[in-house]
Scaffold this motif. Sequence first.
Motif, short mmCIF file in Angstrom:
data_model
loop_
_atom_site.label_atom_id
_atom_site.label_comp_id
_atom_site.label_asym_id
_atom_site.label_seq_id
_atom_site.Cartn_x
_atom_site.Cartn_y
_atom_site.Cartn_z
N ARG A 18 0.88 -1.36 0.05
CA ARG A 18 0.09 -0.01 0.00
C ARG A 18 1.02 1.20 -0.09
NH1 ARG A 18 -5.22 -1.56 0.66
NH2 ARG A 18 -5.32 -3.71 1.65
N ASP A 19 2.05 1.17 0.83
CA ASP A 19 2.93 2.63 0.68
C ASP A 19 3.39 2.64 -0.56
OD1 ASP A 19 3.77 4.52 2.33
OD2 ASP A 19 5.62 3.23 3.10
N ILE A 20 3.88 1.49 -1.24
CA ILE A 20 4.55 1.58 -2.61
C ILE A 20 3.34 2.05 -3.45
CG2 ILE A 20 4.98 0.17 -4.68
CD1 ILE A 20 6.54 -1.84 -2.64
N LEU A 21 1.97 1.72 -3.50
CA LEU A 21 1.21 2.34 -4.39
C LEU A 21 0.89 3.94 -4.15
CD1 LEU A 21 -1.36 -0.55 -3.95
CD2 LEU A 21 0.14 0.09 -6.32
N ARG A 22 0.98 4.10 -2.59
CA ARG A 22 0.78 5.54 -2.67
C ARG A 22 1.72 6.47 -3.14
NH1 ARG A 22 -1.65 3.81 2.25
NH2 ARG A 22 0.36 3.44 3.48
N GLN A 73 1.70 6.39 -6.76
CA GLN A 73 0.36 7.36 -7.46
C GLN A 73 0.81 8.74 -7.28
OE1 GLN A 73 -3.85 5.51 -7.28
NE2 GLN A 73 -3.50 6.48 -5.43
N ALA A 74 1.49 9.20 -6.37
CA ALA A 74 1.96 10.54 -5.84
C ALA A 74 3.31 10.84 -6.92
CB ALA A 74 2.05 10.80 -4.69
N GLU A 75 3.98 10.01 -7.26
CA GLU A 75 5.04 10.35 -8.03
C GLU A 75 5.65 9.28 -8.81
OE1 GLU A 75 9.42 12.41 -7.15
OE2 GLU A 75 7.93 12.29 -5.54
N GLY A 76 5.11 8.96 -10.13
CA GLY A 76 5.33 7.62 -10.86
C GLY A 76 6.76 7.83 -11.18
N ARG A 77 7.46 8.89 -11.45
CA ARG A 77 8.85 8.61 -11.79
C ARG A 77 9.98 8.30 -10.95
NH1 ARG A 77 10.73 13.24 -15.96
NH2 ARG A 77 12.39 11.84 -15.81
N ASN A 79 13.44 3.38 -8.57
CA ASN A 79 13.11 2.05 -7.56
C ASN A 79 14.11 2.23 -6.11
OD1 ASN A 79 12.10 -0.60 -7.08
ND2 ASN A 79 14.56 -1.07 -6.95
N VAL A 80 15.42 2.93 -6.50
CA VAL A 80 15.96 3.01 -5.20
C VAL A 80 15.18 4.18 -4.22
CG1 VAL A 80 18.44 4.12 -4.30
CG2 VAL A 80 18.35 2.40 -6.44
N ASP A 81 14.92 4.98 -4.71
CA ASP A 81 14.01 6.27 -3.87
C ASP A 81 12.94 5.64 -3.36
OD1 ASP A 81 16.06 8.10 -4.38
OD2 ASP A 81 14.90 8.98 -6.11
N LEU A 82 12.24 4.74 -4.20
CA LEU A 82 11.01 4.42 -3.65
C LEU A 82 11.31 3.09 -2.59
CD1 LEU A 82 7.72 3.76 -3.94
CD2 LEU A 82 8.44 2.08 -5.87
N ALA A 83 12.39 2.50 -2.83
CA ALA A 83 12.82 1.41 -1.57
C ALA A 83 13.10 2.13 -0.51
CB ALA A 83 13.79 0.47 -2.20
N LEU A 113 -7.10 14.44 -8.47
CA LEU A 113 -6.34 13.54 -8.11
C LEU A 113 -6.17 12.22 -8.92
CD1 LEU A 113 -6.77 13.51 -4.15
CD2 LEU A 113 -5.06 14.60 -5.55
N PRO A 114 -5.15 11.61 -9.26
CA PRO A 114 -4.98 10.35 -9.91
C PRO A 114 -5.35 9.18 -9.09
CG PRO A 114 -2.86 11.20 -9.40
CD PRO A 114 -3.79 12.16 -8.99
N GLY A 115 -5.93 8.20 -9.81
CA GLY A 115 -5.75 6.80 -9.22
C GLY A 115 -6.97 6.95 -8.12
#
Length: 158
Positions: A13-17, A20-24, A27-31, A152-154
């Motif tokens: 869910r955190d990954i999806l949030r 959704q807010a910043e699709g670019r 992977n390192v930043d998301l992780a 808002l997207p998503g």
Amino acid sequence: MGAKSYQLDDIDRDILRHLQAEGRLTNVDLAQRVGLTAPPCLRRVRALEEAGIINGYHADVNAGQLDYGITVFAMVSLKSQAEADLQAFEAHIADLPPVRECHMLNGEIDFILKIVAKDLQSFQQFLTGKLTSAPNVEHVKTSLTIRAAKRLPGVPVD
């Protein structure tokens, strides 16, 4: 694996949030944001994609910067609601780039469309040339937007 059978946990869910807010996000930043190392984060994102929970990634394009100065919502009523006629209308709409969204409704109106246009004159040409003249269209009511108060997207990710 279908989206219905995929069990989301708090990290998913955190990954999806975040996506959704910043699709670019890389992977390192998301992780880092979700408290994982890069390889398991990438595996989770790929699993969410394969499950059909993440459908794609899109740029949020500024319509005004591309000279699309107006957005109109059109409520379309058809003469017939037979499934073949509904599908024929949807196929017609699919080939019209100014129509950005098309939703079938329950009630008096059959479809609501979100349409962008450069100006009122080009919208009027589109309306009479492509929409009201389409097969099976009984009538079209339109509302020109003044401003967007929320966009808002998503979907909310609880």
